[in-house]
Design a protein around this motif. Structure first.
Motif, PDB file in Angstrom:
ATOM      1  N   MET A 143      -5.258   1.582  -4.049  1.00 37.96           N
ATOM      2  CA  MET A 143      -4.585   1.198  -5.286  1.00 37.96           C
ATOM      3  C   MET A 143      -3.101   1.556  -5.241  1.00 37.96           C
ATOM      4  SD  MET A 143      -6.693  -0.403  -7.239  1.00 37.96           S
ATOM      5  CE  MET A 143      -7.261  -1.130  -5.697  1.00 37.96           C
ATOM      6  N   GLY A 144      -2.763   2.714  -4.669  1.00 36.41           N
ATOM      7  CA  GLY A 144      -1.358   3.079  -4.535  1.00 36.41           C
ATOM      8  C   GLY A 144      -0.606   2.126  -3.623  1.00 36.41           C
ATOM      9  N   LEU A 145      -1.244   1.729  -2.533  1.00 31.67           N
ATOM     10  CA  LEU A 145      -0.633   0.789  -1.592  1.00 31.67           C
ATOM     11  C   LEU A 145      -0.388  -0.565  -2.255  1.00 31.67           C
ATOM     12  CD1 LEU A 145      -1.796   0.379   2.087  1.00 31.67           C
ATOM     13  CD2 LEU A 145      -1.283  -1.607   0.709  1.00 31.67           C
ATOM     14  N   LEU A 146      -1.392  -1.066  -2.981  1.00 36.85           N
ATOM     15  CA  LEU A 146      -1.266  -2.379  -3.626  1.00 36.85           C
ATOM     16  C   LEU A 146      -0.231  -2.356  -4.747  1.00 36.85           C
ATOM     17  CD1 LEU A 146      -5.029  -3.470  -3.818  1.00 36.85           C
ATOM     18  CD2 LEU A 146      -3.316  -4.083  -2.098  1.00 36.85           C
ATOM     19  N   ALA A 147      -0.150  -1.245  -5.477  1.00 40.00           N
ATOM     20  CA  ALA A 147       0.848  -1.141  -6.532  1.00 40.00           C
ATOM     21  C   ALA A 147       2.255  -1.211  -5.956  1.00 40.00           C
ATOM     22  CB  ALA A 147       0.649   0.158  -7.307  1.00 40.00           C
ATOM     23  N   ALA A 148       2.458  -0.531  -4.818  1.00 46.81           N
ATOM     24  CA  ALA A 148       3.773  -0.585  -4.162  1.00 46.81           C
ATOM     25  C   ALA A 148       4.092  -2.011  -3.719  1.00 46.81           C
ATOM     26  CB  ALA A 148       3.798   0.374  -2.977  1.00 46.81           C
ATOM     27  N   HIS A 200      -4.153  -4.243 -23.858  1.00 45.34           N
ATOM     28  CA  HIS A 200      -2.825  -3.809 -24.308  1.00 45.34           C
ATOM     29  C   HIS A 200      -1.926  -3.469 -23.125  1.00 45.34           C
ATOM     30  CE1 HIS A 200       0.193  -2.074 -26.978  1.00 45.34           C
ATOM     31  NE2 HIS A 200       0.212  -0.991 -26.195  1.00 45.34           N
ATOM     32  N   LEU A 201      -2.447  -2.724 -22.152  1.00 46.95           N
ATOM     33  CA  LEU A 201      -1.626  -2.280 -21.031  1.00 46.95           C
ATOM     34  C   LEU A 201      -1.200  -3.437 -20.134  1.00 46.95           C
ATOM     35  CD1 LEU A 201      -3.468   1.028 -20.002  1.00 46.95           C
ATOM     36  CD2 LEU A 201      -1.385   0.777 -21.368  1.00 46.95           C
ATOM     37  N   LYS A 202      -2.057  -4.427 -19.996  1.00 41.74           N
ATOM     38  CA  LYS A 202      -1.706  -5.581 -19.155  1.00 41.74           C
ATOM     39  C   LYS A 202      -0.527  -6.361 -19.728  1.00 41.74           C
ATOM     40  CE  LYS A 202      -5.045  -8.047 -17.296  1.00 41.74           C
ATOM     41  NZ  LYS A 202      -6.317  -8.789 -17.144  1.00 41.74           N
ATOM     42  N   GLY A 203      -0.278  -6.228 -21.025  1.00 38.38           N
ATOM     43  CA  GLY A 203       0.852  -6.919 -21.641  1.00 38.38           C
ATOM     44  C   GLY A 203       2.168  -6.187 -21.525  1.00 38.38           C
ATOM     45  N   LEU A 204       2.159  -4.978 -20.926  1.00 41.05           N
ATOM     46  CA  LEU A 204       3.389  -4.207 -20.775  1.00 41.05           C
ATOM     47  C   LEU A 204       3.988  -4.463 -19.400  1.00 41.05           C
ATOM     48  CD1 LEU A 204       2.273  -0.796 -22.336  1.00 41.05           C
ATOM     49  CD2 LEU A 204       3.466  -2.693 -23.455  1.00 41.05           C
ATOM     50  N   ALA A 205       5.156  -5.079 -19.371  1.00 38.86           N
ATOM     51  CA  ALA A 205       5.821  -5.342 -18.093  1.00 38.86           C
ATOM     52  C   ALA A 205       6.378  -4.038 -17.532  1.00 38.86           C
ATOM     53  CB  ALA A 205       6.949  -6.350 -18.304  1.00 38.86           C
ATOM     54  N   GLY A 206       6.525  -4.011 -16.200  1.00 39.29           N
ATOM     55  CA  GLY A 206       7.110  -2.849 -15.551  1.00 39.29           C
ATOM     56  C   GLY A 206       6.170  -1.675 -15.415  1.00 39.29           C
ATOM     57  N   LEU A 207       4.870  -1.880 -15.662  1.00 43.56           N
ATOM     58  CA  LEU A 207       3.902  -0.789 -15.592  1.00 43.56           C
ATOM     59  C   LEU A 207       2.767  -1.156 -14.638  1.00 43.56           C
ATOM     60  CD1 LEU A 207       2.783   1.939 -16.651  1.00 43.56           C
ATOM     61  CD2 LEU A 207       1.593   0.623 -18.434  1.00 43.56           C
ATOM     62  N   GLU A 208       2.506  -0.293 -13.671  1.00 45.95           N
ATOM     63  CA  GLU A 208       1.372  -0.429 -12.770  1.00 45.95           C
ATOM     64  C   GLU A 208       0.428   0.744 -13.024  1.00 45.95           C
ATOM     65  OE1 GLU A 208       0.912  -2.946 -10.681  1.00 45.95           O
ATOM     66  OE2 GLU A 208       2.905  -3.887 -10.781  1.00 45.95           O
ATOM     67  N   VAL A 209      -0.835   0.446 -13.329  1.00 43.69           N
ATOM     68  CA  VAL A 209      -1.810   1.489 -13.649  1.00 43.69           C
ATOM     69  C   VAL A 209      -2.766   1.630 -12.474  1.00 43.69           C
ATOM     70  CG1 VAL A 209      -3.596   2.250 -15.255  1.00 43.69           C
ATOM     71  CG2 VAL A 209      -1.620   0.968 -16.100  1.00 43.69           C
ATOM     72  N   ILE A 210      -2.843   2.835 -11.906  1.00 40.12           N
ATOM     73  CA  ILE A 210      -3.672   3.071 -10.723  1.00 40.12           C
ATOM     74  C   ILE A 210      -4.405   4.393 -10.905  1.00 40.12           C
ATOM     75  CG2 ILE A 210      -2.165   1.769  -9.182  1.00 40.12           C
ATOM     76  CD1 ILE A 210      -0.962   4.434  -8.259  1.00 40.12           C
ATOM     77  N   GLY A 211      -5.082   4.832  -9.859  1.00 43.27           N
ATOM     78  CA  GLY A 211      -5.697   6.146  -9.865  1.00 43.27           C
ATOM     79  C   GLY A 211      -7.176   6.113 -10.161  1.00 43.27           C
ATOM     80  N   ALA A 262       3.711  -8.991  -4.980  1.00 46.17           N
ATOM     81  CA  ALA A 262       2.476  -9.491  -4.370  1.00 46.17           C
ATOM     82  C   ALA A 262       1.493 -10.049  -5.390  1.00 46.17           C
ATOM     83  CB  ALA A 262       1.808  -8.363  -3.575  1.00 46.17           C
ATOM     84  N   GLY A 263       1.572  -9.588  -6.614  1.00 45.51           N
ATOM     85  CA  GLY A 263       0.680 -10.125  -7.635  1.00 45.51           C
ATOM     86  C   GLY A 263      -0.746  -9.625  -7.567  1.00 45.51           C
ATOM     87  N   HIS A 264      -0.983  -8.470  -6.937  1.00 44.64           N
ATOM     88  CA  HIS A 264      -2.338  -7.912  -6.908  1.00 44.64           C
ATOM     89  C   HIS A 264      -2.778  -7.558  -8.327  1.00 44.64           C
ATOM     90  CE1 HIS A 264      -2.130  -7.688  -2.577  1.00 44.64           C
ATOM     91  NE2 HIS A 264      -1.122  -6.841  -2.605  1.00 44.64           N
ATOM     92  N   ASP A 265      -3.959  -8.003  -8.702  1.00 41.65           N
ATOM     93  CA  ASP A 265      -4.510  -7.656 -10.004  1.00 41.65           C
ATOM     94  C   ASP A 265      -5.245  -6.326  -9.872  1.00 41.65           C
ATOM     95  OD1 ASP A 265      -5.590  -7.451 -12.503  1.00 41.65           O
ATOM     96  OD2 ASP A 265      -6.807  -9.272 -12.396  1.00 41.65           O
ATOM     97  N   LEU A 266      -4.595  -5.250 -10.266  1.00 43.17           N
ATOM     98  CA  LEU A 266      -5.182  -3.922 -10.111  1.00 43.17           C
ATOM     99  C   LEU A 266      -6.306  -3.674 -11.116  1.00 43.17           C
ATOM    100  CD1 LEU A 266      -1.964  -1.806  -9.463  1.00 43.17           C
ATOM    101  CD2 LEU A 266      -3.411  -3.031  -7.840  1.00 43.17           C
ATOM    102  N   THR A 310       0.426   8.078  -2.596  1.00 42.34           N
ATOM    103  CA  THR A 310       0.454   6.901  -1.718  1.00 42.34           C
ATOM    104  C   THR A 310       1.455   5.877  -2.218  1.00 42.34           C
ATOM    105  OG1 THR A 310      -1.866   7.231  -1.117  1.00 42.34           O
ATOM    106  CG2 THR A 310      -0.925   5.052  -0.730  1.00 42.34           C
ATOM    107  N   ALA A 311       1.453   5.607  -3.516  1.00 43.16           N
ATOM    108  CA  ALA A 311       2.413   4.649  -4.074  1.00 43.16           C
ATOM    109  C   ALA A 311       3.842   5.104  -3.796  1.00 43.16           C
ATOM    110  CB  ALA A 311       2.172   4.488  -5.574  1.00 43.16           C
ATOM    111  N   ALA A 312       4.123   6.381  -4.021  1.00 45.52           N
ATOM    112  CA  ALA A 312       5.470   6.905  -3.789  1.00 45.52           C
ATOM    113  C   ALA A 312       5.856   6.798  -2.316  1.00 45.52           C
ATOM    114  CB  ALA A 312       5.534   8.360  -4.252  1.00 45.52           C
ATOM    115  N   TYR A 313       4.923   7.112  -1.434  1.00 51.27           N
ATOM    116  CA  TYR A 313       5.183   7.045   0.005  1.00 51.27           C
ATOM    117  C   TYR A 313       5.519   5.617   0.436  1.00 51.27           C
ATOM    118  CZ  TYR A 313       4.120   7.225   5.033  1.00 51.27           C
ATOM    119  OH  TYR A 313       4.171   7.116   6.393  1.00 51.27           O
ATOM    120  N   CYS A 314       4.706   4.657   0.005  1.00 55.07           N
ATOM    121  CA  CYS A 314       4.939   3.264   0.395  1.00 55.07           C
ATOM    122  C   CYS A 314       6.230   2.719  -0.203  1.00 55.07           C
ATOM    123  CB  CYS A 314       3.748   2.404  -0.035  1.00 55.07           C
ATOM    124  SG  CYS A 314       2.208   2.786   0.825  1.00 55.07           S
TER     125      CYS A 314
END
Length: 543
Positions: free
Chosen positions: A505-510, A478-489, A517-521, A56-60
């Protein structure tokens, strides 16, 4: 105390550093976009995993013009929701299905699948069912009572005798139970009420409702006709509290409402839309769209490590082809796996990630020459003598997926850790074991099983422990402090193995990448709930 203070200071400094890095990354992304919501420069994004969330993330992202690379460790897309072709039919890995009330999710699902789906009315049950007291056993008990008692037996006698039966789940029998009620009525001037039944089964809630032979018999017959298993007194006991007037006499209409409620409760799931080519068809089409837009879907390509530069994820390192640079990485890997793929992870984070253990799935498909093996869509197995946890009957899903083949395919699911010997069995051992267990359930005869195939899905389900949230919080920090990373699934911030949640989650990450958008996943899923509701029907989306 000194060590605790030093640890707190280190933690605070790390959080401040992570916050500065994240702020810097957001500013960098805005420069790339030329402002909020606009892509001024083409972005390259890596999506790890082609399950529902990753696809879904890739599609969006592809729809928004982003250059996408999808890295999938297995040989197919869809994750646990993939479609499998067997013996000329299309099946799934067990009862994988999609249902959502979120308009965003439903609209996206229909956008991809179009009208190529059918509605499934799910019917589920637990095996073995609550053992029923047979008519013969009840009759023998009544006759035994009659010989020994001067007065007709009551439900109190029945309650007293129940523990002596091998099968304590009492099934309602029309003729014999009705006869017992008439016998009980004759020496009395007042109609028996549920108060008398309550004296025998104390959890009945409405003592004033009158007990009528004919009406109770009609209720029993209504119950028996639509149900695959006999109703028990437990069902009646569970439904009685729904009466609005405790003193109201028992009536056909009230009992009809009661039985309809019980029927709805028996099938807990509403009707859901299912693709004609199996559950994975949606995600296959998503990945096909990504490739049509110029993106790439790399199957059998596991990610060995994530590449970091000053607190920002800048790419992925593959086992077979060096480093691929990307502006963002979307990961649907389990947190336990993701933690192990990061460089320079603090010891406490690595230790916490190691505690987030995962379970493997083994699905054994058996082809049988029996038709209409059982009426259920799937059966949840709770038999301590069996190892399978669920049996799916694909005859009762979408007829188009059978492609005209007459045989019935059943799927038995097993779960184990990688350390267990069961995970190392040969395919023939799985098939032989599953065949024996299926026969032991009594659902099929020995001669009806033709052959079988085993399929392994490693690290597919998290193992839940009391300390899971504690360990996950350490990893999250730890993961929240890494820029450029969206964790979903399904194994990301919230372990929910549901397609609708993964799609959201894939839609919001995109949206986070494309629109900032600033969605807190990592937030509670309730924070992402849409104010409106919808459902997919046979004719489309209904609001």
């Amino acid at each position: 105390m000194l060590n605790a203070r030093m640890l707190n200071a280190r933690t605070l400094n790390a959080r401040m550093l992570n916050a500065r890095r994240a702020c810097s990354a957001r500013k960098r992304d805005r420069r790339l976009r030329g402002g909020r919501g606009r892509l001024a420069v083409s972005l390259r994004v890596a999506v790890i995993g082609a399950g529902p969330a990753g696809a879904t993330a890739a599609y969006c992202l592809a729809k928004a013009g982003v250059e996408v690379d999808v890295y999938e460790a297995s040989g197919g897309v869809g994750g646990l929701a993939r479609s499998v072709g067997l013996w000329g039919q299309t099946v799934g890995l067990g009862p994988q299905h999609f249902f959502s009330t979120d308009p965003r999710v439903n609209e996206l699902w229909l956008e991809v699948i179009g009208g190529d789906y059918e509605m499934v009315e799910p019917v589920t049950r637990i095996h073995p069912p609550r053992a029923a007291l047979s008519t013969a056993r009840l009759g023998a008990l009544i006759r035994q009572w009659q010989r020994a008692q001067a007065t007709p037996p009551t439900f109190a006698h029945l309650r007293a005798a129940l523990p002596t039966f091998a099968h304590p789940g009492v099934a309602l029998s029309t003729s014999r139970l009705g006869a017992r009620i008439r016998q009980w009525q004759r020496p009395r001037t007042a109609l028996p009420a549920f108060a008398h039944l309550r004296a025998a089964l104390p959890t009945f809630a409405h003592p004033g409702a009158a007990l009528s032979t004919s009406r109770l018999g009609a209720l029993i017959r209504q119950w028996q006709r639509p149900q695959a298993t006999l109703p028990t007194f437990a069902h009646l006991r569970a439904a009685l509290p729904t009466f609005a007037h405790p003193g109201a006499a028992l009536s056909t209409s009230r009992l009809g409402a009661l039985i309809r409620q019980w029927q709805r409760a028996r099938t807990a799931l509403p009707a859901f839309a299912h693709p004609r080519q199996g559950p994975g068809e949606v995600y296959s089409r998503m990945c096909e769209f990504v490739e049509k837009q110029g993106g790439r879907v790399h199957l059998n390509t596991p990610v060995a490590r994530l590449v970091l530069d000053d607190g920002r994820v800048t790419g992925v390192q593959l086992n077979n082809d060096g480093v691929r640079e990307h502006d963002h990485v979307v990961s649907s890997m389990p947190l336990a796996v993701l933690t192990g793929r990061l460089p320079d992870v603090p010891a406490e984070v690595a230790a916490a990630g190691a505690q987030l253990t995962l379970c493997n799935t083994v699905v054994v498909f058996l082809r049988t020459n029996a038709q209409s093996v059982f009426p259920d869509t799937w059966v949840n197995v709770r038999d301590p003598d069996l190892h399978t946890g669920r049996i799916t009957n694909f005859d009762n899903w979408v007829p188009a997926a059978k492609h005209g083949e007459p045989e019935t395919i059943l799927a038995l699911e097993y779960w184990c850790t990688s350390e267990h010997d069961f995970w190392r069995w040969e395919d023939e051992e799985y098939v032989r074991f599953a065949r024996e267990e299926l026969i032991d359930t009594g659902l099929v005869e020995a001669g009806e099983v033709l052959d079988g195939v085993a399929l392994r899905v490693p690290k597919s389900i998290p193992v839940y422990r009391e300390s899971q949230l504690q360990h996950q919080a350490v990893v999250e920090e730890h993961l929240k402090g890494l820029a450029g990373l969206e964790v979903i699934g399904p194994h990301g911030p919230f372990a929910r193995n549901r397609q609708d949640f993964s799609i959201l989650m894939g839609l919001l990450a995109a949206e986070n990448i494309v629109e900032d958008a600033g969605h807190d996943l990592w937030a509670d899923p309730a924070t992402h709930a849409h104010p409106a509701t919808s459902r997919i029907t046979a004719t489309g989306l209904a609001y």
